[in-house]
Design an enzyme around this catalytic site. Structure first.
Site, PDB file in Angstrom:
ATOM      1  N   LEU A   1       2.506  -0.743  11.926  1.00  0.00           N
ATOM      2  CA  LEU A   1       3.322   0.286  12.571  1.00  0.00           C
ATOM      3  C   LEU A   1       2.517   1.567  12.826  1.00  0.00           C
ATOM      4  O   LEU A   1       3.077   2.617  13.137  1.00  0.00           O
ATOM      5  CB  LEU A   1       4.563   0.612  11.720  1.00  0.00           C
ATOM      6  CG  LEU A   1       5.356  -0.588  11.183  1.00  0.00           C
ATOM      7  CD1 LEU A   1       6.581  -0.121  10.423  1.00  0.00           C
ATOM      8  CD2 LEU A   1       5.744  -1.537  12.314  1.00  0.00           C
ATOM      9  N   GLY A   2       1.185   1.475  12.684  1.00  0.00           N
ATOM     10  CA  GLY A   2       0.344   2.640  12.894  1.00  0.00           C
ATOM     11  C   GLY A   2       0.667   3.753  11.917  1.00  0.00           C
ATOM     12  O   GLY A   2       0.736   4.928  12.282  1.00  0.00           O
TER      13      GLY A   2
ATOM     14  N   TYR B   1      -4.320  -0.201  -5.388  1.00  0.00           N
ATOM     15  CA  TYR B   1      -2.957   0.330  -5.214  1.00  0.00           C
ATOM     16  C   TYR B   1      -2.322   0.677  -6.561  1.00  0.00           C
ATOM     17  O   TYR B   1      -1.277   1.339  -6.605  1.00  0.00           O
ATOM     18  CB  TYR B   1      -2.050  -0.682  -4.508  1.00  0.00           C
ATOM     19  CG  TYR B   1      -2.514  -1.157  -3.159  1.00  0.00           C
ATOM     20  CD1 TYR B   1      -3.542  -0.518  -2.464  1.00  0.00           C
ATOM     21  CD2 TYR B   1      -1.922  -2.265  -2.558  1.00  0.00           C
ATOM     22  CE1 TYR B   1      -3.964  -0.976  -1.228  1.00  0.00           C
ATOM     23  CE2 TYR B   1      -2.321  -2.720  -1.319  1.00  0.00           C
ATOM     24  CZ  TYR B   1      -3.346  -2.083  -0.656  1.00  0.00           C
ATOM     25  OH  TYR B   1      -3.750  -2.540   0.565  1.00  0.00           O
TER      26      TYR B   1
ATOM     27  N   HIS C   1     -12.111  -5.436  -0.785  1.00  0.00           N
ATOM     28  CA  HIS C   1     -11.243  -4.463  -0.121  1.00  0.00           C
ATOM     29  C   HIS C   1     -11.945  -3.727   1.028  1.00  0.00           C
ATOM     30  O   HIS C   1     -11.309  -3.360   2.015  1.00  0.00           O
ATOM     31  CB  HIS C   1     -10.716  -3.450  -1.149  1.00  0.00           C
ATOM     32  CG  HIS C   1      -9.406  -2.847  -0.773  1.00  0.00           C
ATOM     33  ND1 HIS C   1      -8.497  -2.390  -1.685  1.00  0.00           N
ATOM     34  CD2 HIS C   1      -8.827  -2.627   0.426  1.00  0.00           C
ATOM     35  CE1 HIS C   1      -7.428  -1.921  -1.070  1.00  0.00           C
ATOM     36  NE2 HIS C   1      -7.612  -2.045   0.216  1.00  0.00           N
TER      37      HIS C   1
ATOM     38  N   SER D   1      -1.198  -1.915   8.333  1.00  0.00           N
ATOM     39  CA  SER D   1      -0.654  -0.769   9.081  1.00  0.00           C
ATOM     40  C   SER D   1      -0.169  -1.183  10.470  1.00  0.00           C
ATOM     41  O   SER D   1      -0.508  -0.546  11.481  1.00  0.00           O
ATOM     42  CB  SER D   1      -1.696   0.354   9.202  1.00  0.00           C
ATOM     43  OG  SER D   1      -2.045   0.853   7.938  1.00  0.00           O
TER      44      SER D   1
ATOM     45  N   ASN E   1      12.711  -6.067   9.541  1.00  0.00           N
ATOM     46  CA  ASN E   1      11.345  -6.455   9.889  1.00  0.00           C
ATOM     47  C   ASN E   1      11.103  -7.959   9.801  1.00  0.00           C
ATOM     48  O   ASN E   1      10.054  -8.444  10.250  1.00  0.00           O
ATOM     49  CB  ASN E   1      10.340  -5.711   8.998  1.00  0.00           C
ATOM     50  CG  ASN E   1      10.266  -4.230   9.318  1.00  0.00           C
ATOM     51  OD1 ASN E   1      10.755  -3.775  10.345  1.00  0.00           O
ATOM     52  ND2 ASN E   1       9.653  -3.463   8.415  1.00  0.00           N
TER      53      ASN E   1
ATOM     54  N   SER F   1     -12.062  -7.575   3.776  1.00  0.00           N
ATOM     55  CA  SER F   1     -11.176  -6.608   4.428  1.00  0.00           C
ATOM     56  C   SER F   1     -12.005  -5.449   4.961  1.00  0.00           C
ATOM     57  O   SER F   1     -12.969  -5.017   4.313  1.00  0.00           O
ATOM     58  CB  SER F   1     -10.132  -6.100   3.423  1.00  0.00           C
ATOM     59  OG  SER F   1      -9.247  -5.176   4.027  1.00  0.00           O
TER      60      SER F   1
ATOM     61  N   TRP G   1       0.849  -1.196   0.000  1.00  0.00           N
ATOM     62  CA  TRP G   1       0.000   0.000   0.000  1.00  0.00           C
ATOM     63  C   TRP G   1       0.885   1.246   0.000  1.00  0.00           C
ATOM     64  O   TRP G   1       1.877   1.311   0.722  1.00  0.00           O
ATOM     65  CB  TRP G   1      -0.910  -0.020   1.227  1.00  0.00           C
ATOM     66  CG  TRP G   1      -1.796   1.187   1.352  1.00  0.00           C
ATOM     67  CD1 TRP G   1      -2.552   1.756   0.371  1.00  0.00           C
ATOM     68  CD2 TRP G   1      -2.027   1.961   2.536  1.00  0.00           C
ATOM     69  NE1 TRP G   1      -3.243   2.839   0.861  1.00  0.00           N
ATOM     70  CE2 TRP G   1      -2.937   2.994   2.193  1.00  0.00           C
ATOM     71  CE3 TRP G   1      -1.563   1.880   3.851  1.00  0.00           C
ATOM     72  CZ2 TRP G   1      -3.387   3.939   3.118  1.00  0.00           C
ATOM     73  CZ3 TRP G   1      -2.011   2.814   4.767  1.00  0.00           C
ATOM     74  CH2 TRP G   1      -2.907   3.830   4.398  1.00  0.00           C
TER      75      TRP G   1
ATOM     76  N   LYS H   1      -6.970  -7.590  -4.167  1.00  0.00           N
ATOM     77  CA  LYS H   1      -8.262  -7.186  -3.613  1.00  0.00           C
ATOM     78  C   LYS H   1      -9.180  -6.579  -4.672  1.00  0.00           C
ATOM     79  O   LYS H   1      -8.725  -5.878  -5.572  1.00  0.00           O
ATOM     80  CB  LYS H   1      -8.043  -6.151  -2.497  1.00  0.00           C
ATOM     81  CG  LYS H   1      -7.047  -6.591  -1.434  1.00  0.00           C
ATOM     82  CD  LYS H   1      -6.810  -5.518  -0.388  1.00  0.00           C
ATOM     83  CE  LYS H   1      -5.666  -5.899   0.529  1.00  0.00           C
ATOM     84  NZ  LYS H   1      -4.349  -5.706  -0.101  1.00  0.00           N
TER      85      LYS H   1
ATOM     86  N   SER I   1       7.792  -1.365   3.685  1.00  0.00           N
ATOM     87  CA  SER I   1       8.901  -0.418   3.628  1.00  0.00           C
ATOM     88  C   SER I   1       9.482  -0.454   2.226  1.00  0.00           C
ATOM     89  O   SER I   1       9.314  -1.436   1.497  1.00  0.00           O
ATOM     90  CB  SER I   1       9.987  -0.770   4.657  1.00  0.00           C
ATOM     91  OG  SER I   1      11.047   0.180   4.591  1.00  0.00           O
ATOM     92  N   VAL I   2      10.159   0.612   1.853  1.00  0.00           N
ATOM     93  CA  VAL I   2      10.883   0.628   0.570  1.00  0.00           C
ATOM     94  C   VAL I   2      12.383   0.672   0.819  1.00  0.00           C
ATOM     95  O   VAL I   2      13.168   0.732  -0.122  1.00  0.00           O
ATOM     96  CB  VAL I   2      10.450   1.819  -0.315  1.00  0.00           C
ATOM     97  CG1 VAL I   2       8.985   1.693  -0.715  1.00  0.00           C
ATOM     98  CG2 VAL I   2      10.699   3.147   0.388  1.00  0.00           C
TER      99      VAL I   2
ATOM    100  N   ASP J   1       1.329  -8.724  -0.522  1.00  0.00           N
ATOM    101  CA  ASP J   1      -0.040  -8.217  -0.485  1.00  0.00           C
ATOM    102  C   ASP J   1      -0.165  -6.985  -1.375  1.00  0.00           C
ATOM    103  O   ASP J   1       0.534  -5.993  -1.173  1.00  0.00           O
ATOM    104  CB  ASP J   1      -0.414  -7.858   0.960  1.00  0.00           C
ATOM    105  CG  ASP J   1      -1.839  -7.350   1.084  1.00  0.00           C
ATOM    106  OD1 ASP J   1      -2.724  -8.170   1.365  1.00  0.00           O
ATOM    107  OD2 ASP J   1      -2.051  -6.137   0.894  1.00  0.00           O
TER     108      ASP J   1
END
Length: 267
Positions: free
Chosen positions: A200-201, A53, A111, A198, A250, A149, A24, A78, A241-242, A48
């Protein structure tokens, strides 16, 4: 066995890696291709994505370029949230199949129970129609599992009452500090796995002082605490993450958070 290699068993017997790599907000093209490539290199075997997206094609290309056998990678996509008819859902599935170009999709989910620009709208009838389209491609063997979802208890109940296949998953926003106990308990009663997006919020939890203090005790990062917390809650986190160092970091969640620290994080 390392946690990155461990799996849950869905309610239809299909295995799903316990940690997924979320895409995402990763731009389609090189950004997604590179991030997914790095994730696969780091050991992720669960990717995912979603039509919404707009990066399905880039995900598919990265998977094919990785040379990791297709049957070793679990791919989720999705159905866009506004699609609430049977035929439109079937057409959307075909578009996702073409964009990914991987032969089949492991998990395909609705979704959201309402269009994102009309959150809370009553789409019960449309959700049943869309889900019946998912049941069709599932029964044809073109997808290994189907689910939902962002569905509330009432939304899930609507599917259970009017459809044949119990959703394999409900992917919801879930992280330290967000109470999702009602929907989690309800899904557990029906053997529906909770996937936590999400984790990691949206990054905000990384600067939380309590989480930082717990992370120091275990000599890990706040992100690793966030991911491990969700695993100990028997849910499936989808970190994103990128950055290569964070993507690798992680995956290193093979420690155990004590009961006392889990209780502290629960507060």
């Amino acid at each position: 066995m390392k946690m990155i290699n461990e799996k849950y068993t869905l309610n239809n017997g299909v295995s799903i890696p316990k940690i997924g790599f979320g895409t995402w907000q990763i731009k389609p093209g090189d950004d997604t291709f590179n991030a997914v490539s790095l994730a696969l290199k780091a050991g992720y075997r669960h990717i995912d994505t979603a039509a919404g997206y707009q990066n399905e094609e880039s995900v598919g290309k990265a998977i094919k370029a990785s040379k990791v056998p297709r049957d070793q990678i679990f791919v989720t996509s999705k159905l866009e949230s506004h699609i609430k008819t049977y035929e439109e859902a079937l057409d959307a599935f075909e578009k996702s199949m073409q964009a990914l170009d991987l032969g089949y999709i492991d998990l395909f989910i609705i979704h959201a129970p309402w269009p994102w620009n009309e959150m809370g709208k009553d789409c019960r009838e449309g959700n049943v129609l869309a889900y019946k389209a998912l049941e069709k491609v599932y029964k044809e063997g073109r997808v290994k599992a189907i689910g939902v979802s962002n569905f509330s208890k009432d939304d899930v109940e609507n599917i259970l009452k009017n459809c044949d296949v119990v959703p394999a998953v409900n992917q919801i926003g879930y992280f330290i500090g967000l109470d999702q106990s009602e929907i989690i308990s309800y899904c557990r009663e029906h053997d529906i796995l909770i996937e936590a997006y999400s984790p990691l919020g949206i990054g905000y939890l990384l600067s939380n002082e309590t989480i930082q203090s717990v992370a120091k005790r275990y000599h890990v990062s706040p992100a690793q605490i966030c991911i491990r917390y969700l695993l100990q809650k028997e849910t499936l986190p989808l970190p994103k993450s990128v950055h290569e160092d964070r993507i690798i970091q992680n995956t290193h969640v093979d420690f155990e958070i004590s009961l006392d620290d889990m209780s502290l994080l629960d507060t």
